[in-house]
Every structure is written in structure tokens, then in C-alpha cells.
Design an enzyme around this catalytic site. Structure first.
Site, PDB file in Angstrom:
ATOM      1  N   GLY A  49       0.795  -1.144  -0.100  1.00 56.04           N
ATOM      2  CA  GLY A  49      -0.009  -0.044   0.066  1.00 56.04           C
ATOM      3  C   GLY A  49       0.768   1.190   0.197  1.00 56.04           C
ATOM      4  O   GLY A  49       2.098   0.999   0.042  1.00 56.04           O
ATOM      5  N   PRO A  50       0.232   2.503  -0.324  1.00 48.72           N
ATOM      6  CA  PRO A  50       0.914   3.611  -0.440  1.00 48.72           C
ATOM      7  C   PRO A  50       1.932   3.830   1.036  1.00 48.72           C
ATOM      8  O   PRO A  50       1.441   3.460   2.038  1.00 48.72           O
ATOM      9  CB  PRO A  50       0.146   4.705  -0.418  1.00 48.72           C
ATOM     10  N   PRO A  51       2.774   4.725   0.987  1.00 49.97           N
ATOM     11  CA  PRO A  51       3.829   4.850   2.090  1.00 49.97           C
ATOM     12  C   PRO A  51       2.814   5.675   3.021  1.00 49.97           C
ATOM     13  O   PRO A  51       2.123   6.633   2.803  1.00 49.97           O
ATOM     14  CB  PRO A  51       4.891   6.068   1.631  1.00 49.97           C
ATOM     15  N   GLY A  52       3.066   5.558   4.431  1.00 51.29           N
ATOM     16  CA  GLY A  52       2.379   6.128   5.746  1.00 51.29           C
ATOM     17  C   GLY A  52       1.161   5.520   5.838  1.00 51.29           C
ATOM     18  O   GLY A  52       0.501   6.341   6.630  1.00 51.29           O
ATOM     19  N   THR A  53       0.646   4.404   5.297  1.00 47.25           N
ATOM     20  CA  THR A  53      -0.594   3.901   5.577  1.00 47.25           C
ATOM     21  C   THR A  53      -0.554   2.783   6.920  1.00 47.25           C
ATOM     22  O   THR A  53      -1.624   2.461   7.405  1.00 47.25           O
ATOM     23  CB  THR A  53      -0.991   2.898   4.684  1.00 47.25           C
ATOM     24  N   GLY A  54       0.738   2.815   7.407  1.00 52.11           N
ATOM     25  CA  GLY A  54       0.637   2.004   8.607  1.00 52.11           C
ATOM     26  C   GLY A  54       1.171   0.747   8.575  1.00 52.11           C
ATOM     27  O   GLY A  54       0.824  -0.322   9.292  1.00 52.11           O
ATOM     28  N   HIS A  83      -8.036  31.878 -11.316  1.00 50.25           N
ATOM     29  CA  HIS A  83      -7.840  30.351 -11.663  1.00 50.25           C
ATOM     30  C   HIS A  83      -8.428  29.413 -10.720  1.00 50.25           C
ATOM     31  O   HIS A  83      -9.370  28.887 -11.038  1.00 50.25           O
ATOM     32  CB  HIS A  83      -6.473  30.018 -11.820  1.00 50.25           C
ATOM     33  N   GLU A  84      -8.429  30.007  -9.317  1.00 43.58           N
ATOM     34  CA  GLU A  84      -8.853  29.328  -8.146  1.00 43.58           C
ATOM     35  C   GLU A  84     -10.537  29.585  -8.437  1.00 43.58           C
ATOM     36  O   GLU A  84     -11.358  28.721  -7.938  1.00 43.58           O
ATOM     37  CB  GLU A  84      -8.668  29.658  -6.941  1.00 43.58           C
ATOM     38  N   THR A 133       4.467  -0.596   8.818  1.00 45.88           N
ATOM     39  CA  THR A 133       5.391  -1.048   9.807  1.00 45.88           C
ATOM     40  C   THR A 133       4.769  -0.963  11.082  1.00 45.88           C
ATOM     41  O   THR A 133       5.107  -1.786  11.997  1.00 45.88           O
ATOM     42  CB  THR A 133       6.489   0.273   9.741  1.00 45.88           C
TER      43      THR A 133
HETATM   44  P1  ADP Z   1       4.214   2.759   6.269  1.00 41.99           P
HETATM   45  O1  ADP Z   1       5.138   1.829   6.824  1.00 41.99           O
HETATM   46  O2  ADP Z   1       3.081   2.265   5.774  1.00 41.99           O
HETATM   47  O3  ADP Z   1       5.042   3.650   5.484  1.00 41.99           O
HETATM   48  P2  ADP Z   1       4.314   3.783   8.914  1.00 41.99           P
HETATM   49  O4  ADP Z   1       3.772   2.459   9.655  1.00 41.99           O
HETATM   50  O5  ADP Z   1       5.651   3.706   9.143  1.00 41.99           O
HETATM   51  O6  ADP Z   1       3.959   3.795   7.506  1.00 41.99           O
HETATM   52  O7  ADP Z   1       3.567   4.905   9.570  1.00 41.99           O
HETATM   53  C1  ADP Z   1       4.110   5.985  10.086  1.00 41.99           C
HETATM   54  C2  ADP Z   1       3.463   6.890  11.107  1.00 41.99           C
HETATM   55  O8  ADP Z   1       2.194   7.334  10.937  1.00 41.99           O
HETATM   56  C3  ADP Z   1       3.294   5.561  12.279  1.00 41.99           C
HETATM   57  O9  ADP Z   1       4.294   5.816  13.228  1.00 41.99           O
HETATM   58  C4  ADP Z   1       1.903   6.385  12.857  1.00 41.99           C
HETATM   59  O10 ADP Z   1       2.354   7.374  13.750  1.00 41.99           O
HETATM   60  C5  ADP Z   1       1.133   7.012  11.873  1.00 41.99           C
HETATM   61  N1  ADP Z   1       0.384   6.204  11.306  1.00 41.99           N
HETATM   62  C6  ADP Z   1       0.428   5.697  10.051  1.00 41.99           C
HETATM   63  N2  ADP Z   1      -0.724   4.684   9.861  1.00 41.99           N
HETATM   64  C7  ADP Z   1      -1.439   4.971  10.869  1.00 41.99           C
HETATM   65  C8  ADP Z   1      -2.739   4.097  11.268  1.00 41.99           C
HETATM   66  N3  ADP Z   1      -3.175   3.245  10.530  1.00 41.99           N
HETATM   67  N4  ADP Z   1      -3.050   4.343  12.527  1.00 41.99           N
HETATM   68  C9  ADP Z   1      -2.536   5.281  13.625  1.00 41.99           C
HETATM   69  N5  ADP Z   1      -1.159   5.846  12.983  1.00 41.99           N
HETATM   70  C10 ADP Z   1      -0.734   5.385  11.967  1.00 41.99           C
HETATM   71 ZN    ZN Z   2      -5.915  24.659 -10.752  1.00 41.70          ZN
HETATM   72 MG    MG Z   3       7.103   1.727   6.791  1.00 39.51          MG
END
Ligand code: ADP
Ligand code: ZN
Ligand code: MG
Length: 525
Positions: A98-103, A316-317, A105
């Protein structure tokens, strides 16, 4: 007078013949010694279990489906015998993508913590070493140690770093590393209480060998959170922050469609920083709004824009906003800002009423009109075309392309999916796709132009207010629409379409736009 010079020159030559090569070699030796000294030492790095940071299930929110699937793994690791007695095969390779930052890890840590298993985390990029064979050795060691300390979880982050499709790898190092990983995955059977979890952003770039049965055969998609999920994540990240009672996390989650868990965590942190700077001891709604603007559009830019640029951006906006206000199927505009932030010179924040996964053809066509509304307005008002619309145009291209190739929303190509990379496709079909796409965008362009030029006074009002105060809030928008159109703004999608009898005139304004070709209306009407 010339003799001594010739003599000393001769002497120098003799000297040089002997010594220059020696000096030269000495220099090379010195350089070599330095290079060896400062070369990264490939000292075997210690492998030991890491802390899962006491991340529990409650810390991971908004990804219920992924959690449900992983609960099974937790149960297994807690009591492997129970499953083995029943002859059950348990998952050993799980791929979170899934996309980066979705949790991803976060989920892996939670599994380790909840199941009391040792947690061995390694980023796959750390396996890719300068010297061939080292990465493979490191993997071998990692699994050997993890197996000894089972029950354990081996977490391999950024699997793409070694798992990308083989080939274009000059040194062969990645291939060796990947092969070793495959060997380890195949090598452990029911005997080890070991589960391998890997994370990857791009599933389709991974070597298919990794996804075969017995390897990472269980793939769990970790999607960006929906409306409810975002609210839960906001709750997690505000748990230990003092919020004033009127802070409405529901509203914030409605304003943050498309943001990931990491973005939301960042948002909550920024809000706390804003409150701290104001020396308050509670977080207010305004802190979250300020944080949102910052997170959505990057840090406030210090670049000074010229008056002309500012006018361009304002119009534009205003053009975007006008189109989305006047088209009933499009999400309402929540706020427009022309304060330059980061890369975006201005932005329109739409407030979706709900998260929806299915869109109708009409909605997509209307959305194209909104996207083109900015560029069309610039041209109408200034007779100029700028580079400012490139993101809009990119989206227009992507959406209209998908409409024809993926969704079968063309006029003639309605019953087929036409994958972009289908090389067996006839040239004629390819041309047809281009034509259909062109037709859709041309039509949207005409509708945008008609809309903007037909409601010039509203456009001017939006732009004037924007130039005056740099932001236009929902309240201003509703007031201006009522003043200039004599009707209430378009009914929300959640209300019946003719609520209060105010929806009608505005819909009529849109229906008045006919496509050029009589038989080829892209809306299918
Ligand atoms: P990924 O590994 O998918 O790139 P991470 O697990 O490293 O994302 O997420 C980075 C931080 O973002 C986490 O430490 C947490 O603080 C926050 N975060 C991301 N997803 C969630 C989630 N589903 N619930 C709560 N916090 C989240
Ligand atoms: Zn525009
Ligand atoms: Mg990660």
C-alpha cells in the site's frame, strides 16, 4: 651564457627520469591507503531482536481489514501447538502493500507486540551491499538467529529494494540477495514458529517468484483510510493531547480525504505546535485548521508573488470554485486560498460529504469540467495561458484516459477494457481511444467555458473577494452564490436533489450545454 642552463636542464632531466615515477607511485599509494581507510566498513552488523515500541492493536486505526487478517497470525504465534495439532498450515509469508504512510510498519510492530514474539526488522535496502554476496550472507544470518529465538517475526521493510523484477542489475548482487531470500522462505516449514512479514509500496513491480505459493502468498492491501478510519486515526493521535470540547474530529476527517495515517499523525503534531506557539494549554479548532493548511499545501512559502500572478491565481481558483458550485454532482468547495504555500500557488479545498468508491460517468464528466475551469478562466479573463494548470491537466488526462480504457465510458468503446500496455491492440483501436479521449476532454472544455463565461458576475465576485482577503470560506461562497445567482448553492448530495426547490435553475444551466456532434454526447444522453 647558454651553457649552464643547458647543463642544469640536463641535470633536471636525469633527476626526473629517476624520481618522478617514484613520486608518482608514492602518491597513488597514499591515495589508495586513504580510500581503503574511508571505505564503508562491512563489519558484520549485530542482529538482535528490536523493540516493537509496545505498539498495540489500539495504536493502529482505520485499517480494520488488514487487522482482521493479521489477528490470525497473532493467534498462531501465541499458541502454535493449538494449530499444529489440527494439522493447520499457518501463513509464513505475509506481504503488506500500500502507499507509504498507511501504517504497514506499525501493523508489523503491533503483530509482534500482541503475540509476544521477537521482532526482527530489517530494511531490504540494507541487504543491498557494495560487494556481491554480502547481502545474501546477511539474510542467512538474520533467519538463523530469528529461528533460534522463535516465536519471532522477521519484518522486511521496502521489499522492492531487492524484490524488484530481476534483470537490469549489473553486479548481480540484488539477484543473489533475492535468491537467498527465496531459499529462506522455502526452507522453513511447519517446524519454525516464524512468520515473515514484508512491506512494499508497489506490488506489481515485485518479482513474481516472491509471490508464489509458500512464499509471500498472503497479500494484504493496506489502503489509505476512509472517512471513519481517518476519524479513528485522529482519535489515536490526539489521545494524549488536551483538546477543547468543541474540536470536531469528524469535521477534520471530512477535510482530509486522501491523507494517510502518517499525514494525520503529522497534522495532530503540527496542531499541537501551533497551540504551543500561542502559549495555550489546549488545542483549538483553529490550530487544526492552520495545521491542515500547512500539511495539505506544504510550508508557507516566502516567495513573493507579483500582483499579476496573484490576480491570475485568484481567477484560476475562482474558476475551479465556480464550476464545482454550479455542478450539482461535484463536491462542495470548503475553502479557497491563494496564499502561496510550497509548490501550489493556490488551492481549492473540496469537502466531500462521504467517501465513495463508485463514481458515475456524469460525475466524472462534471469533475473534468471543474478541473478545466481554472485554465479556461485564465484564458477568458487574461487571454493568457500559463503553466499553473499543469497538475489540473495531468488529472484531466488520467481521468479521461481511464474513462475510455478502464471504465468503458467511451461512446463506442463501451463494453471493453483496453489495457494501456496491450501490444496486440490494433493501431485503429489505439487511434479510436485517442479520439474518444479527445472528445471527452473537448466536451468538458466547452462546458467549462460556457459555465464560466455565463456566470461572469459570480466569477468576478469570487475573484474580488479572494484578492481582498486571500481566502474564501464556505460561508462567503454560499453568500456570493445566493447574491449573484439568486439561488442557494447546489444541494448537497446527501439531501434530496430538489430540496427547497432551489436546485432546479442551476441544474438547468448545466443541461443547456450541448456537445458538438449531435449523436456523440459523451454523457450518453
Ligand atoms: P508505512 O510503513 O506504511 O509507510 P508507517 O507504519 O511507518 O507507514 O507509519 C508512519 C507513522 O504514521 C506511524 O508511526 C504512525 O504514527 C502513523 N500512522 C500511519 N498509519 C497509521 C494508522 N493506521 N493508525 C495510526 N497511526 C498511523
Ligand atoms: Zn487549478
Ligand atoms: Mg514503513
Amino acid at each position: 651564457m647558454s651553457a649552464p642552463i643547458a647543463l642544469s636542464y640536463q641535470a633536471f632531466e636525469d633527476w626526473a627520469v629517476i624520481w618522478l615515477p617514484i613520486i608518482f607511485m608514492a602518491l597513488i599509494a597514499v591515495v589508495l591507503v586513504y580510500m581503503l581507510r574511508f571505505m564503508p566498513r562491512t563489519k558484520p552488523q549485530e542482529i538482535k531482536p528490536q523493540s516493537s515500541d509496545s505498539i498495540s492493536w489500539d495504536d493502529v486505526a482505520g485499517v480494520e481489514e488488514a487487522k482482521d487478517e493479521l489477528r490470525e497470525v497473532v493467534e498462531f504465534l501465541r499458541d502454535p501447538k493449538r494449530f499444529k495439532k489440527l494439522g493447520a498450515k499457518v501463513p509464513k509469508g505475509i506481504l503488506l502493500h500500500g502507499p507509504p504512510g498507511t501504517g504497514k510498519t506499525l501493523l508489523a510492530k503491533a503483530v509482534a507486540h500482541e503475540s509476544n514474539a521477537q521482532f526482527f526488522a530489517q530494511s531490504a535496502s540494507s541487504f543491498v551491499e557494495m560487494f556481491a554476496g554480502l547481502g545474501a550472507a546477511r539474510i542467512r544470518r538474520l533467519f538463523r538467529i530469528a529461528r533460534k529465538q522463535a516465536p519471532a517475526i522477521v519484518f522486511i521493510d521496502e521489499l522492492d529494494a531487492v524484490g524488484a523484477t530481476r534483470g537490469n542489475d549489473v553486479s548481480g548482487e540484488k539477484d543473489q540477495t533475492l535468491n537467498q531470500l527465496l531459499v529462506e522462505l522455502d526452507g522453513f516449514g511447519g517446524g519454525d514458529d516464524l512468520v515473515v512479514i514484508a512491506a512494499s509500496n508497489l506490488l506489481d513491480k515485485l518479482d513474481p517468484a516472491l509471490l508464489r505459493p509458500g512464499r509471500f502468498d498472503r497479500q494484504i492491501f493496506v489502503s489509505p483510510p476512509d472517512l471513519k478510519g481517518r476519524q479513528q486515526i485522529l482519535r489515536v493521535h490526539t489521545r494524549h493531547k488536551p483538546l477543547r470540547d468543541d474540536v470536531d474530529l469528524g469535521l477534520i476527517s471530512r477535510q482530509t480525504s486522501g491523507l494517510t495515517g502518517a499525514d494525520l499523525a503529522n497534522l495532530c503534531n503540527e496542531a499541537a505546535i501551533f497551540a504551543g506557539r500561542e502559549r495555550r494549554d489546549v488545542l483549538l479548532t483553529q490550530d487544526f485548521q492552520a495545521a491542515l493548511e500547512r500539511v495539505v499545501a506544504g510550508m508557507q512559502s516566502r516567495r513573493v508573488i507579483t500582483d499579476h500572478e496573484k490576480r491570475l491565481v485568484a481567477y484560476h481558483e475562482a474558476g475551479h470554485a465556480l464550476c464545482s458550485e454550479l455542478l450539482p454532482s461535484v463536491e462542495k468547495v470548503h475553502r479557497i486560498s491563494i496564499i502561496p504555500r510550497g509548490r501550489a500557488l493556490g488551492y481549492t479545498l473540496n469537502l466531500p460529504e462521504e467517501d465513495r468508491y463508485l463514481k458515475t460517468k456524469e460525475e466524472l464528466l462534471d469533475y473534468l469540467v471543474v478541473l478545466l475551469g481554472g485554465r479556461v478562466t485564465e484564458h477568458l479573463v487574461f487571454g493568457q495561458i500559463t503553466t499553473g494548470a499543469s497538475d489540473d491537466l495531468k488529472k484531466v488526462h488520467e481521468i479521461s484516459r481511464s474513462m475510455v480504457t478502464d471504465y468503458g465510458m467511451g461512446t463506442e468503446l463501451q463494453s471493453k477494457q483496453l489495457p494501456a500496455a496491450d501490444y496486440s491492440m490494433a493501431d485503429a483501436t489505439r487511434r479510436r481511444i485517442d479520439e474518444e479521449q479527445q472528445f471527452i476532454t473537448d466536451h468538458a472544455h466547452r462546458r467549462a467555458l460556457k459555465l464560466v463565461s455565463g456566470h461572469r458576475s459570480l466569477l468576478e465576485a469570487f475573484a474580488a473577494t479572494l484578492l481582498n482577503s486571500e481566502v474564501l470560506e464556505r460561508g462567503d461562497i454560499e453568500r456570493l452564490v445566493a447574491e449573484h445567482e439568486g439561488v442557494q448553492p447546489s444541494p448537497s448530495r446527501l439531501e434530496p436533489l430538489n430540496a427547497g426547490g432551489t436546485g432546479k435553475p442551476r441544474i438547468a444551466a448545466v443541461e443547456g450545454t450541448e456537445p458538438a456532434g449531435p449523436a456523440r454526447d459523451p454523457s450518453g444522453a
